[in-house]
Design a protein around this motif. Structure first.
Motif, PDB file in Angstrom:
ATOM      1  N   VAL A 153      -8.122   3.551   3.983  1.00 23.55           N
ATOM      2  CA  VAL A 153      -8.261   3.340   2.544  1.00 23.55           C
ATOM      3  C   VAL A 153      -6.915   2.827   2.041  1.00 23.55           C
ATOM      4  O   VAL A 153      -5.879   3.453   2.302  1.00 23.55           O
ATOM      5  CB  VAL A 153      -8.623   4.653   1.817  1.00 23.55           C
ATOM      6  CG1 VAL A 153      -8.603   4.439   0.303  1.00 23.55           C
ATOM      7  CG2 VAL A 153      -9.981   5.162   2.270  1.00 23.55           C
ATOM      8  N   ILE A 154      -6.937   1.690   1.358  1.00 23.69           N
ATOM      9  CA  ILE A 154      -5.670   1.112   0.886  1.00 23.69           C
ATOM     10  C   ILE A 154      -5.605   1.124  -0.639  1.00 23.69           C
ATOM     11  O   ILE A 154      -6.609   0.946  -1.325  1.00 23.69           O
ATOM     12  CB  ILE A 154      -5.448  -0.319   1.434  1.00 23.69           C
ATOM     13  CG1 ILE A 154      -6.636  -1.238   1.109  1.00 23.69           C
ATOM     14  CG2 ILE A 154      -5.193  -0.273   2.933  1.00 23.69           C
ATOM     15  CD1 ILE A 154      -6.372  -2.709   1.452  1.00 23.69           C
ATOM     16  N   VAL A 155      -4.384   1.364  -1.113  1.00 25.04           N
ATOM     17  CA  VAL A 155      -4.099   1.310  -2.556  1.00 25.04           C
ATOM     18  C   VAL A 155      -2.809   0.501  -2.715  1.00 25.04           C
ATOM     19  O   VAL A 155      -2.046   0.362  -1.767  1.00 25.04           O
ATOM     20  CB  VAL A 155      -3.930   2.720  -3.169  1.00 25.04           C
ATOM     21  CG1 VAL A 155      -5.170   3.569  -2.947  1.00 25.04           C
ATOM     22  CG2 VAL A 155      -2.700   3.422  -2.615  1.00 25.04           C
ATOM     23  N   PRO A 156      -2.539  -0.008  -3.913  1.00 21.68           N
ATOM     24  CA  PRO A 156      -1.301  -0.788  -4.084  1.00 21.68           C
ATOM     25  C   PRO A 156      -0.059   0.105  -4.094  1.00 21.68           C
ATOM     26  O   PRO A 156      -0.175   1.334  -4.210  1.00 21.68           O
ATOM     27  CB  PRO A 156      -1.479  -1.450  -5.465  1.00 21.68           C
ATOM     28  CG  PRO A 156      -2.805  -1.075  -5.976  1.00 21.68           C
ATOM     29  CD  PRO A 156      -3.352   0.028  -5.144  1.00 21.68           C
ATOM     30  N   VAL A 157       1.114  -0.515  -4.012  1.00 23.19           N
ATOM     31  CA  VAL A 157       2.380   0.225  -4.131  1.00 23.19           C
ATOM     32  C   VAL A 157       2.643   0.539  -5.607  1.00 23.19           C
ATOM     33  O   VAL A 157       1.932   0.055  -6.499  1.00 23.19           O
ATOM     34  CB  VAL A 157       3.558  -0.559  -3.495  1.00 23.19           C
ATOM     35  CG1 VAL A 157       3.373  -0.643  -1.994  1.00 23.19           C
ATOM     36  CG2 VAL A 157       3.698  -1.943  -4.112  1.00 23.19           C
ATOM     37  N   PHE A 216      -4.975  -7.860  -5.366  1.00 20.04           N
ATOM     38  CA  PHE A 216      -4.349  -7.905  -4.039  1.00 20.04           C
ATOM     39  C   PHE A 216      -5.103  -7.012  -3.049  1.00 20.04           C
ATOM     40  O   PHE A 216      -5.410  -7.421  -1.919  1.00 20.04           O
ATOM     41  CB  PHE A 216      -2.878  -7.460  -4.140  1.00 20.04           C
ATOM     42  CG  PHE A 216      -2.214  -7.267  -2.805  1.00 20.04           C
ATOM     43  CD1 PHE A 216      -1.901  -8.366  -2.006  1.00 20.04           C
ATOM     44  CD2 PHE A 216      -1.928  -5.998  -2.329  1.00 20.04           C
ATOM     45  CE1 PHE A 216      -1.300  -8.186  -0.759  1.00 20.04           C
ATOM     46  CE2 PHE A 216      -1.337  -5.809  -1.087  1.00 20.04           C
ATOM     47  CZ  PHE A 216      -1.027  -6.907  -0.305  1.00 20.04           C
ATOM     48  N   ILE A 217      -5.420  -5.801  -3.482  1.00 20.23           N
ATOM     49  CA  ILE A 217      -6.129  -4.869  -2.591  1.00 20.23           C
ATOM     50  C   ILE A 217      -7.503  -5.436  -2.224  1.00 20.23           C
ATOM     51  O   ILE A 217      -7.907  -5.418  -1.043  1.00 20.23           O
ATOM     52  CB  ILE A 217      -6.244  -3.473  -3.258  1.00 20.23           C
ATOM     53  CG1 ILE A 217      -4.861  -2.818  -3.340  1.00 20.23           C
ATOM     54  CG2 ILE A 217      -7.228  -2.571  -2.526  1.00 20.23           C
ATOM     55  CD1 ILE A 217      -4.169  -2.575  -2.002  1.00 20.23           C
ATOM     56  N   LEU A 218      -8.189  -5.989  -3.217  1.00 18.58           N
ATOM     57  CA  LEU A 218      -9.509  -6.574  -2.938  1.00 18.58           C
ATOM     58  C   LEU A 218      -9.388  -7.728  -1.932  1.00 18.58           C
ATOM     59  O   LEU A 218     -10.200  -7.847  -1.001  1.00 18.58           O
ATOM     60  CB  LEU A 218     -10.142  -7.077  -4.247  1.00 18.58           C
ATOM     61  CG  LEU A 218     -11.544  -7.669  -4.116  1.00 18.58           C
ATOM     62  CD1 LEU A 218     -12.546  -6.602  -3.686  1.00 18.58           C
ATOM     63  CD2 LEU A 218     -11.995  -8.302  -5.439  1.00 18.58           C
ATOM     64  N   SER A 219      -8.348  -8.541  -2.100  1.00 20.44           N
ATOM     65  CA  SER A 219      -8.172  -9.674  -1.175  1.00 20.44           C
ATOM     66  C   SER A 219      -7.940  -9.172   0.253  1.00 20.44           C
ATOM     67  O   SER A 219      -8.433  -9.764   1.217  1.00 20.44           O
ATOM     68  CB  SER A 219      -7.014 -10.568  -1.633  1.00 20.44           C
ATOM     69  OG  SER A 219      -5.772  -9.934  -1.389  1.00 20.44           O
ATOM     70  N   GLN A 220      -7.215  -8.077   0.392  1.00 25.61           N
ATOM     71  CA  GLN A 220      -6.952  -7.546   1.729  1.00 25.61           C
ATOM     72  C   GLN A 220      -8.205  -6.925   2.353  1.00 25.61           C
ATOM     73  O   GLN A 220      -8.416  -7.009   3.558  1.00 25.61           O
ATOM     74  CB  GLN A 220      -5.818  -6.518   1.678  1.00 25.61           C
ATOM     75  CG  GLN A 220      -4.479  -7.095   1.286  1.00 25.61           C
ATOM     76  CD  GLN A 220      -4.026  -8.212   2.211  1.00 25.61           C
ATOM     77  OE1 GLN A 220      -4.143  -8.112   3.422  1.00 25.61           O
ATOM     78  NE2 GLN A 220      -3.536  -9.302   1.639  1.00 25.61           N
ATOM     79  N   VAL A 221      -9.025  -6.314   1.513  1.00 22.23           N
ATOM     80  CA  VAL A 221     -10.289  -5.751   2.010  1.00 22.23           C
ATOM     81  C   VAL A 221     -11.170  -6.884   2.535  1.00 22.23           C
ATOM     82  O   VAL A 221     -11.748  -6.798   3.631  1.00 22.23           O
ATOM     83  CB  VAL A 221     -11.021  -4.976   0.883  1.00 22.23           C
ATOM     84  CG1 VAL A 221     -12.433  -4.599   1.313  1.00 22.23           C
ATOM     85  CG2 VAL A 221     -10.227  -3.729   0.502  1.00 22.23           C
ATOM     86  N   LYS A 222     -11.232  -7.966   1.789  1.00 26.28           N
ATOM     87  CA  LYS A 222     -12.113  -9.081   2.179  1.00 26.28           C
ATOM     88  C   LYS A 222     -11.568  -9.842   3.387  1.00 26.28           C
ATOM     89  O   LYS A 222     -12.313 -10.335   4.218  1.00 26.28           O
ATOM     90  CB  LYS A 222     -12.294 -10.030   0.983  1.00 26.28           C
ATOM     91  CG  LYS A 222     -13.099  -9.388  -0.155  1.00 26.28           C
ATOM     92  CD  LYS A 222     -13.688 -10.424  -1.076  1.00 26.28           C
ATOM     93  CE  LYS A 222     -14.470  -9.825  -2.221  1.00 26.28           C
ATOM     94  NZ  LYS A 222     -15.591  -8.961  -1.848  1.00 26.28           N
ATOM     95  N   ARG A 223     -10.248  -9.896   3.479  1.00 26.44           N
ATOM     96  CA  ARG A 223      -9.625 -10.635   4.584  1.00 26.44           C
ATOM     97  C   ARG A 223      -9.750  -9.882   5.913  1.00 26.44           C
ATOM     98  O   ARG A 223      -9.623 -10.471   6.982  1.00 26.44           O
ATOM     99  CB  ARG A 223      -8.152 -10.868   4.248  1.00 26.44           C
ATOM    100  CG  ARG A 223      -7.464 -11.863   5.159  1.00 26.44           C
ATOM    101  CD  ARG A 223      -6.078 -12.181   4.652  1.00 26.44           C
ATOM    102  NE  ARG A 223      -6.129 -12.866   3.368  1.00 26.44           N
ATOM    103  CZ  ARG A 223      -5.069 -13.105   2.605  1.00 26.44           C
ATOM    104  NH1 ARG A 223      -3.872 -12.718   3.000  1.00 26.44           N
ATOM    105  NH2 ARG A 223      -5.188 -13.733   1.465  1.00 26.44           N
ATOM    106  N   ASN A 224      -9.957  -8.596   5.846  1.00 29.22           N
ATOM    107  CA  ASN A 224     -10.007  -7.780   7.070  1.00 29.22           C
ATOM    108  C   ASN A 224     -11.301  -6.979   7.108  1.00 29.22           C
ATOM    109  O   ASN A 224     -11.288  -5.748   6.979  1.00 29.22           O
ATOM    110  CB  ASN A 224      -8.798  -6.834   7.109  1.00 29.22           C
ATOM    111  CG  ASN A 224      -7.493  -7.585   7.115  1.00 29.22           C
ATOM    112  OD1 ASN A 224      -7.046  -8.074   8.155  1.00 29.22           O
ATOM    113  ND2 ASN A 224      -6.873  -7.712   5.931  1.00 29.22           N
TER     114      ASN A 224
END
Lengths: 243, 248
Positions: A35-39, A53-61
């Motif tokens: 589970v990722i959250v921003p800094v 940014f978090i959404l982009s990382q979820v979609k990219r991976n």
């Protein structure tokens, strides 16, 4: 399957972690998803940018990350709209850190945002352990007010509020304990008095380390079924409720 | 080789109704097994009950090996005369190597004049003072740092280097006052990296808060420093050399 239920991703003033570095750490340590959250910068302000940014990382991976959205309640109606927008787009929960967002954890300023989480049936993660704005017993009160919302007690009161956690969690089926940054001995105590059904593994990367945190849990949780609950089943149960 | 600068002797009195911690022989054995060559030990029960009596108990505990087990006795600033007399007794009769103060647990403010009298006594005997820090309302890192500012001749150890919430304050304090030492005892891995990168590495110590029967506390805190830095020279300073320079 092992899920790390709380990692900060991005380049901040203090916390810096790239997706590649997190994925490598996950692969090295047998951790399937995170589970990722921003800094912090994006938790305190610039919420929209952090969520994008978090959404982009979820979609990219695909298949590796669940993303939690952030919103400062001081933005009022705009904060609620921000959360709804990103939950609609695919984020899976909400994260608050009331200390850096400038409110006492259970202040009524946050109610409209908890209502959003309730409507979407997503879990809400709160940092705890920092006096006087983020105490385990603040979260108990909020969880009593919102019995239909699942709350995760980040770091379960570490460091000074470890004594409060058992009492804060007692009788609260909607309150889960994140074990990151606690001593193995403290995790062992909560296993005994609160139980594996209510505990969730996370590393709080990059502030702590996945291998370090996982080793601590392995040391005190030798029952395979309990380990699976703490590392996977409990958080999955919360994530799967989303409308 | 490790010097553990933050160890307690637990006899079951505090926290109340708990299992007594390690005996001195057991502590020496676990130290040997884990590369700890010296431990700086203070009372636990003595922080909340009769400090003179508990200092005597600590003295007997240290008798197992006074070269490896050093006494950081405690006094309570709510009893001005008794506290100052006790610093003298610990220094002259009990072989004290330092004094431990835990303002929030012992229930006094760092701003009490009695703390000044204790600090003056510690300076007279050349005893470093290990403070609990990182916890409001009486042990906030900046409150402890203010004691160091008032007494530049004293050696003040911030016993938790700000814990989770105040490690940046601990670094700021140590940057400003060169009589402040930071004990890495309870900080997260990345906090330790921050501390190592932002201040004089000669004033960073290792501590565990160890002393209960659970050795995992010691091992975890040794690991936290190892995770934070791969630099062997830096590790040597933190684990051993800085403490050796502080108490030769």
């Amino acid at each position: 399957m092992i899920i790390d239920a709380h990692c900060h991703l991005g380049q901040g003033r203090y916390k810096c972690l790239s997706a590649d570095a997190l994925l490598k750490s996950m692969d090295d340590n047998g951790i399937d998803k995170a589970v990722i959250v921003p800094v912090e910068e994006y938790i305190a302000v610039n919420n929209e940018e952090g969520n994008a940014f978090i959404l982009s990382q979820v979609k990219r991976n695909p298949g590796r990350f669940y993303g939690f959205a952030v919103a400062s309640p001081w933005y009022g109606a705009a904060a609620a709209e921000n959360l709804k927008r990103f939950l609609d787009k695919g984020l899976a929960g909400v994260k608050f850190n009331s200390c850096i967002q400038g409110f006492t954890l259970n202040d009524d300023i946050v109610y409209p945002l908890i209502e959003v989480a309730k409507d979407y049936r997503v879990p809400v993660f709160f940092h705890t352990g920092t006096p006087m704005q983020a105490l385990p017993l603040h979260l108990r009160e909020l969880a009593q007010r919102y019995p239909d919302v699942d709350f995760i007690m980040g770091h379960m009161g570490a460091w000074d509020f470890g004594y409060d956690v058992f009492h804060a969690a007692q009788g609260m089926g909607n309150l889960y304990l994140d074990i990151s940054k606690n001593l193995a001995a403290v995790v062992a105590s909560r296993l005994k008095d609160t139980g594996a059904d209510r505990m969730i593994f996370s590393s709080d990367m990059p502030r702590s380390d996945q291998r370090f945190e996982l080793d601590k849990l392995k040391e005190v949780c030798t029952d395979e079924a309990d380990f699976e609950r703490i590392c996977c089943k409990n958080i999955m149960k919360l994530l799967e409720k989303k409308k | 080789m490790i010097i553990d600068t933050h160890v307690h002797v637990y006899d079951g009195g505090w926290p109340p109704d708990t299992e007594p911690g390690l005996t001195a022989d057991e502590m020496l054995k676990t130290m040997d097994e884990n590369g700890v060559v010296e431990a700086w030990i203070s009372p636990a029960t003595g922080l909340v009950r009769d400090f003179q009596q508990n200092n005597d108990k600590l003295y007997r505990f240290l008798g197992a090996d006074r070269k490896k087990l050093l006494g950081f006795y405690t006094v309570n600033a709510n009893y001005t005369k008794e506290a100052v007399d006790e610093v003298k007794r610990c220094a002259e009769n009990l072989g004290a190597k330092g004094i431990k103060l835990h303002p929030w647990l012992q229930g006094f403010s760092c701003m009490y004049e009695s703390v000044d009298r204790i600090m003056e006594a510690c300076i007279r005997y050349g005893l470093p003072v290990l403070f609990h820090d990182g916890t409001p309302p009486y042990s906030d890192t900046m409150q402890v740092a203010n004691v160091a500012e008032r007494y530049p001749e004293a050696k003040v150890i911030l016993g938790h280097a700000g814990l989770y919430d105040s490690f940046r304050d601990a670094v700021k304090a140590a940057q400003r006052f060169d009589n402040i030492y930071l004990c890495l005892c309870g900080n997260a891995i990345n906090d330790v990296r921050y501390i190592l990168s932002n201040m004089d590495n000669g004033r960073i110590l290792f501590g565990s808060d160890y002393g209960t029967r659970d050795v995992s506390l010691l091992l975890e805190r040794i690991d936290i420093v190892a995770y934070a830095t791969a630099d062997e020279a830096q590790r040597r300073k933190v684990y051993f050399e800085n403490a050796r320079n502080l108490i030769k």
